[in-house]
Design an enzyme around this catalytic site. Structure first.
Site, short mmCIF file in Angstrom:
data_model
loop_
_atom_site.label_atom_id
_atom_site.label_comp_id
_atom_site.label_asym_id
_atom_site.label_seq_id
_atom_site.Cartn_x
_atom_site.Cartn_y
_atom_site.Cartn_z
N GLU A 17 0.81 -1.22 0.00
CA GLU A 17 0.00 0.00 0.00
C GLU A 17 0.85 1.27 0.00
O GLU A 17 0.39 2.34 0.38
CB GLU A 17 -0.94 -0.01 1.21
CG GLU A 17 -1.91 -1.18 1.18
CD GLU A 17 -2.71 -1.31 2.46
OE1 GLU A 17 -3.61 -0.49 2.68
OE2 GLU A 17 -2.42 -2.23 3.25
N SER A 153 -6.70 -2.07 1.97
CA SER A 153 -6.97 -1.59 0.61
C SER A 153 -7.58 -2.65 -0.28
O SER A 153 -7.51 -2.55 -1.51
CB SER A 153 -5.69 -1.04 -0.05
OG SER A 153 -5.26 0.12 0.62
N TYR A 223 -9.51 3.77 -4.97
CA TYR A 223 -8.54 4.83 -5.20
C TYR A 223 -8.59 5.44 -6.59
O TYR A 223 -7.73 6.24 -6.95
CB TYR A 223 -7.13 4.30 -4.91
CG TYR A 223 -7.01 3.82 -3.48
CD1 TYR A 223 -7.14 4.71 -2.43
CD2 TYR A 223 -6.82 2.47 -3.18
CE1 TYR A 223 -7.06 4.28 -1.11
CE2 TYR A 223 -6.72 2.03 -1.87
CZ TYR A 223 -6.85 2.94 -0.84
OH TYR A 223 -6.79 2.52 0.46
N ARG A 262 -11.12 3.74 11.99
CA ARG A 262 -12.23 3.63 11.05
C ARG A 262 -12.70 2.19 11.05
O ARG A 262 -11.91 1.26 10.85
CB ARG A 262 -11.80 4.01 9.64
CG ARG A 262 -12.96 4.25 8.67
CD ARG A 262 -12.52 4.21 7.22
NE ARG A 262 -12.23 2.86 6.80
CZ ARG A 262 -11.14 2.50 6.13
NH1 ARG A 262 -10.21 3.38 5.84
NH2 ARG A 262 -10.98 1.23 5.76
N ASP A 264 -15.22 -0.69 9.43
CA ASP A 264 -16.00 -1.05 8.25
C ASP A 264 -17.08 -2.04 8.64
O ASP A 264 -16.82 -3.01 9.35
CB ASP A 264 -15.08 -1.65 7.19
CG ASP A 264 -14.02 -0.66 6.71
OD1 ASP A 264 -14.28 0.55 6.78
OD2 ASP A 264 -12.94 -1.10 6.28
N GLU A 277 -14.05 -5.09 9.94
CA GLU A 277 -12.66 -4.87 10.34
C GLU A 277 -12.50 -3.43 10.81
O GLU A 277 -13.39 -2.60 10.62
CB GLU A 277 -11.70 -5.15 9.18
CG GLU A 277 -11.95 -4.32 7.95
CD GLU A 277 -11.14 -4.80 6.74
OE1 GLU A 277 -10.17 -4.12 6.40
OE2 GLU A 277 -11.51 -5.85 6.17
N ASN A 279 -9.54 -0.11 11.11
CA ASN A 279 -8.31 0.43 10.54
C ASN A 279 -7.72 1.43 11.51
O ASN A 279 -8.40 2.40 11.88
CB ASN A 279 -8.60 1.09 9.19
CG ASN A 279 -7.36 1.39 8.40
OD1 ASN A 279 -6.44 2.01 8.90
ND2 ASN A 279 -7.34 0.96 7.15
N GLY A 283 -7.07 5.73 5.64
CA GLY A 283 -6.62 6.46 4.47
C GLY A 283 -7.03 7.93 4.54
O GLY A 283 -8.09 8.27 5.06
#
Length: 317
Positions: A17, A153, A223, A262, A264, A277, A279, A283
């Site tokens: 990443e 990602s 992205y 963050r 999800d 999950e 983070n 990002g």
């Protein structure tokens, strides 16, 4: 100008990443400068430690994704150097970065998360791929979702609708990690909830709904501008939105995270969120979810990042 002196943004690294991390680092550096902060951006190479020792920053903002950026390794080095940083500590990062471990923690505090099987590559090969995958399908049913147990990602991740698709999904997953997480696929609305703590306890920002053009939120969808439609705030009922916010804050707290995270989620047809999950280094690119949530909350990203750095600078490592 900010009361902060010298601030370091770490970006790049050697994970899969890297390019996303560089984009995140550029964005954070830009918004911090717009908020009056003196910023230096550095990669994690052999010059980093001597540079930090020669000119210690007041605080570090870690925008490294995957690998050392999220597994606690770089944060361990920063603590050895007595440099404060934004985000969770090394031990909590190690748990949160490992998806099966994070799922076990959140399940222990009562959160819903899809049933799953964790399968190292060696077991997959040694016990016979066909026999193992047949048992997984019998146990979890179809459809499934396969992803590396560690990483982000959506690299190496794929949905599996039929048993015939599972072997290829496993091979793709193992290209990005030695352990696969195979989950029961939950149909529903995909959302992401960012959590911020500016000193008064963790608070959930508005959920962001994710609608990829091709139906799968993969690397390109994440992205590449225009490949995914986002709704911030998410198009959820008030009850479902509140449940998502509560789940994200509960996960953040149960995992012992700090400053920002963050989570999800998938919201099923009945409005119940399911944890996927978390983070620890979300990002920060132009198409990333945390900045969208900040904007939806009516906040300024630069001011928020500056506030997180000020809190980090005020604590001892």
């Amino acid at each position: 100008m900010s009361d902060l002196g010298h601030v370091l943004v770490l970006a790049g690294g050697l994970s899969y990443e890297r390019e996303v991390s560089l984009r995140s680092g550029r964005r954070v550096s830009e918004v911090l400068r717009s908020a009056g902060v003196d910023v230096e951006t550095r990669d994690t190479d052999a010059s980093l430690v001597p540079s930090v020792l020669a000119d210690p920053p007041d605080a570090v903002f870690v925008t490294l994704h995957g690998g050392a950026g999220e597994d606690g390794a770089i944060r361990s080095i920063l603590e050895l150097l007595h440099v404060p940083y934004v985000g969770a500590g090394p031990d909590t990062c190690r748990v949160a970065f490992d998806k099966p471990s994070a799922k076990a923690v959140v399940r222990s505090v009562g959160l819903l998360t899809p049933d799953s099987v964790t399968l190292p590559k060696e077991t997959f090969h040694d016990l016979g791929a066909s026999a193992v995958l047949t048992r997984i399908v019998e146990h979890l049913g179809l459809p499934l979702f396969v992803k590396p147990a560690r990483g982000g990602s959506a690299l190496g991740a794929s949905a599996v609708r039929t048993a015939e698709e599972l072997p290829a999904a496993m091979v793709g997953c193992f290209a990005y990690g030695d352990t696969a997480l195979i989950e029961r696929y939950i149909e529903g609305v995909e959302v992401s909830v960012s959590v911020i703590d500016l000193g008064d306890g963790p608070v959930a920002l508005p959920a962001v709904e994710i609608v990829p053009d091709e139906g799968v939120y993969d690397y390109a969808a994440r992205y590449t501008a225009g490949h995914t439609e986002f709704f911030a705030p998410a198009r959820l009922s008030a009850e479902a939105a509140a449940a998502c916010a509560e789940m994200a804050v509960t996960a953040h707290t149960a995992l012992g995270l700090r400053d920002l995270s963050r989570t999800d989620l998938i919201v099923d047809a009945s409005g119940r969120p399911h944890f996927l999950e978390v983070n620890v280094a979300p990002g920060m690119t132009e198409t990333s979810l945390l900045p969208m949530a900040v904007e939806a909350a009516g906040q300024d990203l630069g001011t928020l990042c500056r506030g997180l750095l000020e809190i980090a600078a005020a604590r001892t490592t």
